[in-house]
Every structure is written in C-alpha cells, then in structure tokens.
Design a protein around this motif. Structure first.
Motif, PDB file in Angstrom:
ATOM      1  N   ARG A   1      53.415  22.426 -43.129  1.00 35.74           N
ATOM      2  CA  ARG A   1      53.937  22.376 -41.761  1.00 35.74           C
ATOM      3  C   ARG A   1      52.852  22.718 -40.756  1.00 35.74           C
ATOM      4  N   ILE A   2      52.847  21.974 -39.660  1.00 32.61           N
ATOM      5  CA  ILE A   2      51.982  22.244 -38.519  1.00 32.61           C
ATOM      6  C   ILE A   2      52.821  22.028 -37.264  1.00 32.61           C
ATOM      7  N   ALA A   3      52.535  22.754 -36.228  1.00 33.15           N
ATOM      8  CA  ALA A   3      53.319  22.647 -34.995  1.00 33.15           C
ATOM      9  C   ALA A   3      53.118  21.279 -34.350  1.00 33.15           C
ATOM     10  N   PRO A   4      54.176  20.729 -33.753  1.00 30.06           N
ATOM     11  CA  PRO A   4      54.024  19.470 -33.031  1.00 30.06           C
ATOM     12  C   PRO A   4      53.220  19.684 -31.754  1.00 30.06           C
ATOM     13  N   LEU A   5      52.751  18.603 -31.171  1.00 34.51           N
ATOM     14  CA  LEU A   5      52.130  18.667 -29.855  1.00 34.51           C
ATOM     15  C   LEU A   5      53.250  18.604 -28.826  1.00 34.51           C
ATOM     16  N   GLY A   6      52.935  18.922 -27.591  1.00 35.57           N
ATOM     17  CA  GLY A   6      53.952  18.890 -26.559  1.00 35.57           C
ATOM     18  C   GLY A   6      53.426  18.314 -25.261  1.00 35.57           C
ATOM     19  N   TYR A   7      54.347  18.072 -24.350  1.00 32.57           N
ATOM     20  CA  TYR A   7      53.988  17.589 -23.019  1.00 32.57           C
ATOM     21  C   TYR A   7      55.086  17.951 -22.034  1.00 32.57           C
ATOM     22  N   ALA A   8      54.710  18.033 -20.763  1.00 34.60           N
ATOM     23  CA  ALA A   8      55.666  18.380 -19.715  1.00 34.60           C
ATOM     24  C   ALA A   8      55.926  17.209 -18.773  1.00 34.60           C
ATOM     25  N   ASP A   9      55.047  16.214 -18.776  1.00 36.53           N
ATOM     26  CA  ASP A   9      55.228  15.053 -17.901  1.00 36.53           C
ATOM     27  C   ASP A   9      55.974  13.956 -18.658  1.00 36.53           C
ATOM     28  N   SER A  10      55.782  12.728 -18.329  1.00 28.82           N
ATOM     29  CA  SER A  10      56.495  11.643 -19.008  1.00 28.82           C
ATOM     30  C   SER A  10      55.859  11.327 -20.360  1.00 28.82           C
ATOM     31  N   ALA A  11      56.639  10.735 -21.238  1.00 30.76           N
ATOM     32  CA  ALA A  11      56.121  10.332 -22.549  1.00 30.76           C
ATOM     33  C   ALA A  11      55.008   9.307 -22.389  1.00 30.76           C
TER      34      ALA A  11
ATOM     35  N   PHE B   1      56.431   9.892 -30.586  1.00 32.24           N
ATOM     36  CA  PHE B   1      57.107  10.454 -29.427  1.00 32.24           C
ATOM     37  C   PHE B   1      58.598  10.168 -29.595  1.00 32.24           C
ATOM     38  N   PRO B   2      59.352  11.063 -30.256  1.00 29.14           N
ATOM     39  CA  PRO B   2      60.772  10.771 -30.519  1.00 29.14           C
ATOM     40  C   PRO B   2      61.586  10.747 -29.228  1.00 29.14           C
ATOM     41  N   SER B   3      62.365   9.699 -29.058  1.00 25.04           N
ATOM     42  CA  SER B   3      63.158   9.555 -27.832  1.00 25.04           C
ATOM     43  C   SER B   3      64.209  10.645 -27.705  1.00 25.04           C
ATOM     44  N   GLY B   4      64.679  11.192 -28.805  1.00 24.25           N
ATOM     45  CA  GLY B   4      65.696  12.227 -28.769  1.00 24.25           C
ATOM     46  C   GLY B   4      65.146  13.626 -28.557  1.00 24.25           C
ATOM     47  N   ALA B   5      63.834  13.761 -28.427  1.00 22.73           N
ATOM     48  CA  ALA B   5      63.215  15.077 -28.249  1.00 22.73           C
ATOM     49  C   ALA B   5      62.112  15.000 -27.199  1.00 22.73           C
ATOM     50  N   PRO B   6      62.485  14.829 -25.927  1.00 26.10           N
ATOM     51  CA  PRO B   6      61.461  14.750 -24.880  1.00 26.10           C
ATOM     52  C   PRO B   6      60.583  16.002 -24.870  1.00 26.10           C
ATOM     53  N   GLY B   7      59.305  15.808 -24.602  1.00 29.92           N
ATOM     54  CA  GLY B   7      58.367  16.918 -24.563  1.00 29.92           C
ATOM     55  C   GLY B   7      57.751  17.254 -25.904  1.00 29.92           C
ATOM     56  N   ARG B   8      58.098  16.489 -26.928  1.00 35.25           N
ATOM     57  CA  ARG B   8      57.642  16.774 -28.294  1.00 35.25           C
ATOM     58  C   ARG B   8      56.915  15.555 -28.855  1.00 35.25           C
ATOM     59  N   ILE B   9      55.776  15.816 -29.501  1.00 35.68           N
ATOM     60  CA  ILE B   9      55.021  14.771 -30.198  1.00 35.68           C
ATOM     61  C   ILE B   9      54.913  15.197 -31.658  1.00 35.68           C
ATOM     62  N   GLU B  10      55.615  14.488 -32.534  1.00 38.14           N
ATOM     63  CA  GLU B  10      55.521  14.766 -33.966  1.00 38.14           C
ATOM     64  C   GLU B  10      54.166  14.267 -34.453  1.00 38.14           C
ATOM     65  N   VAL B  11      53.569  14.980 -35.386  1.00 38.53           N
ATOM     66  CA  VAL B  11      52.227  14.652 -35.848  1.00 38.53           C
ATOM     67  C   VAL B  11      52.168  14.731 -37.375  1.00 38.53           C
TER      68      VAL B  11
END
Length: 113
Positions: free
Chosen positions: A18-28, A74-84
C-alpha cells in the motif's frame, strides 16, 4: 491490483504494497495536466498515455535499462484523489524502487502546485 511479488505498490493495495494516493484541490482536468507535465519533466520518466481519467508512464533505470510502469487513475466517484500503481516489468524484488518512484513523482507534483 498488485501481483503477490514485492515489486509493486498501489494505493488500492493492502499491507506492505500500500502507498498513499496523490491528491488535488482543483479540477481533475487541471490536476491531470499538471501530473502529465510533472512526469514529462522528470529524468528517466516517459509519458506513454494520457486520456480521459488515466495516465500511463514509465521509468527506465540508467544502467541496466529496466522499465517500471506507473499508472494513475482519477476516479470520478472520488474527486480530489488520484489512485496510483507502480510495478516492475521484470524480476521479483525491486528493493523499494517503485515506492521511491511514486514518492519522487509525488514530491515533484506537489511542488508544481
């Protein structure tokens, strides 16, 4: 998902892989563009695909020319999250290289904000 071999890390894995996903605060879309620029600007990384909600990149080692694949979703059901996910194409152990690749991308991506 990651194979059982210890040469892969994923934000969707359990345990040691396991590793933490990346994130974002603006648009996908803005985050995806920033991530693509980040990957294209890092040495030894190549951007192989960037479409819809998916980015595929590779990292090639300098001496032996081993290739590791990095995937970002960039899952549409989880805004702000980037699975890696990052995984070696060959071998069994990677001695932490794929984790290091993701953390290198994370640091450069966060610095680009």
């Amino acid at each position: 998902p990651c194979p059982p071999a210890p040469h892969c890390v994923s934000s969707l894995a359990e345990g040691e892989q396991r590793i933490a996903p990346l994130g974002y605060a603006d648009s996908a879309a803005a985050a995806r563009e920033r991530l693509a620029r980040t990957l294209a600007g890092l040495p030894n990384y190549a951007l192989l695909g960037n479409q819809d909600d998916y980015i595929h990149a590779s990292y090639t080692t300098g001496l032996m020319r081993y290739v590791d694949d990095l995937e970002f979703v960039f899952p549409s059901g989880a805004p702000g999250r980037i699975e890696v996910r990052s995984s070696s194409r060959l071998g069994y152990y990677d001695f932490g290289a794929n984790r290091a690749h993701v953390e290198q991308v994370r640091a450069a991506y966060d610095a680009a904000r």
